[in-house]
Design a protein around this motif. Structure first.
Motif: not given
Ligand code: SF4
Ligand code: SF4
Length: 445
Positions: A33-36, A46, A50, A76-82, A92
């Motif tokens: 799920a993690c874009p990075t 990942s 992290r 990390c984008l902080g997108c929280r898709a994880c 997270y």
């Molecule tokens: S918030 Fe989670 S899914 Fe999004 S970039 Fe960071 S570690 Fe990856």
């Protein structure tokens, strides 16, 4: 300063929260799920990687000032898709903010990041900044600069910022002069009076997208909500929290709690996904504050995305507004708030709007606050994939309910010379209500 002292002082934010790291069972379900991680293929980029780095800092095996910790936390984008894919419920987003605070206290962020956070985070600077932004947009200098500046060296960030400013223009002029049928005008008087609602104006939203705030008020009123004006409200603190300035975020949260308490509103409507996610987390942000912990929980529990409010009552249908719309999920609405269908229900209330969800809509657009400016390579790669997916829809406009995503996708489209506009779902519903004449008849103007 000894290594032990560094851990004692700088690792404190994470250390105090170390029980939040325990639920991770290292299963790796979050990796796809993690874009990075998907772009870089490095375990350290990942979510699991992290979390390992955070654990190492908490246990004193890694210095918060180390290159490894700072680089991978910063990336990390902080997108929280994880988060939604994690079977153990690892928080997270909260851990990332604590890790960012820890890393930032160890080594201050780069000049560009500090400059952007200062400009956007300080009320004194924010006003003039937004005024300049609006002037550049109105005079079309932003569009001209974005089209002519080269994409190299220091010009790259300037070009992206100008393209972002240019993309804050309304998608198309709306008209309130449409002829209305008698039937629609009479429906406007049959609205059931609902809850008393306060609207968060926000800083970027009010500074660059004030029209969306006005549209939000009109649309809520047209659906029977009693909207109250709340004086003294401030920025929600999202940019501060995501940037590692948790004390700054707490200060703003306290200020907002006081302002919204005075309003005695039943609910707080938020039309920016990032702001909504932060306000819904006020309880966690202030959990260690004896004066505000309970008050923060109470305010947080009254926060709703505006689409949740409209979907909960079944939004009134507007008048025909033919257009093709590509919808993209903001991460902080889908992943952080778990709101998926409500914005689509808002768009369904616009007759003759053909809506298509963008392929990969659940993935971040690469905007992530100021990420695309501070991480041009990776942010550009992720943003480029999003723009391609949007263009594949052959839509007239992309709809996404978050100012950062609107600017990131809008800038990407503009820099590719693409014609698609950018719109907030509530803005489109407002246009269809204007066409229906609800405001003239219902007095919600
Ligand atoms: S918030 Fe989670 S899914 Fe999004 S970039 Fe960071 S570690 Fe990856
Ligand atoms: S964060 Fe959740 S999904 Fe990812 S490794 Fe840990 S337990 Fe598994």
């Amino acid at each position: 300063m000894t290594v032990a002292h560094i851990h004692e002082v700088l690792g404190r934010a994470l250390e105090a929260q170390k029980e939040r790291l325990l639920p991770c069972v290292h299963c790796g379900f979050c990796l796809p799920a993690c874009p990075t991680y998907n772009r870089l293929g490095d375990e350290a980029d990942s979510p699991r990687g992290r979390l390992h780095l955070m654990q190492a800092v908490v246990e004193g095996r890694l210095e918060p000032a180390s290159e490894a910790f700072r680089t991978h936390i910063d990336r990390c984008l902080g997108c929280r898709a994880c988060e939604p894919v994690c079977p153990s419920g690892v928080e997270y987003g909260t851990l990332l903010e604590l890790a960012r605070e820890t890393a930032t206290k160890a080594v201050p962020q780069g000049l560009l990041t500090r400059l952007l956070l200062t400009v956007l985070g300080t009320r004194l600077l924010r006003g003039p900044f937004f005024l300049i932004g609006r002037l550049l947009r109105i005079t079309r200098l932003a569009a001209l600069g974005a089209a002519t500046l080269p994409s190299v060296g220091p010009f790259r960030a300037a070009r992206l910022i100008l393209a972002m400013l240019a993309s804050t223009m309304p998608w198309r002029p709306t008209s309130s002069e449409e002829v209305v049928s008698e039937e629609m005008a009479s429906q406007a008087h049959e609205v059931i009076r609902r809850s008393r609602v306060a609207v968060l104006l926000g800083c970027v939203q009010e500074g660059l997208f004030a029209r969306i705030n006005r549209a939000t008020v009109r649309v809520l009123e047209a659906n029977g909500y009693d909207v109250v004006v709340v004086e003294g409200q401030d920025c929600c603190g999202a940019l501060h929290a995501h940037g590692g300035d948790l004390e700054g975020a707490r200060m703003l949260a306290r200020s907002n709690i006081k302002a919204f308490e005075v309003s005695e509103a039943d609910l707080i409507a938020v039309n920016a996904a990032g702001c909504g996610a932060t306000m819904k987390d006020y309880g966690t942000l202030l959990e260690g504050d004896p004066d505000f912990a309970q008050r923060a929980e109470k305010i947080a529990s009254s926060v709703r995305d505006v689409s949740e409010m409209l979907a909960s009552v079944g939004p009134r249908m507007g008048a025909s507004t033919p257009c093709r719309i590509a919808y993209d999920h903001p991460c902080h609405l889908l992943h952080a708030q778990g709101v998926e269908q409500a914005p689509l229900r808002v768009l369904q209330a616009v007759p003759d709007a053909e809506v298509q969800v963008v392929a990969g809509a659940e993935e971040c657009c690469g905007g992530a606050g100021i990420y695309s400016i501070t991480h041009p390579e990776l942010g550009g790669l992720i943003g480029g994939d999003k723009v391609s997916a949007v263009r594949a829809c052959s839509a007239d406009a992309v709809a996404t309910p978050n100012p950062g995503c609107m600017m990131q996708i809008g800038a990407g489209l503009r820099l590719e010379g693409s014609e698609e506009g950018v719109v907030h779902p509530v803005e489109l519903l407002d246009e269809s209500y204007q066409r229906a004449g609800f405001y003239r008849a219902g007095g919600a103007e």
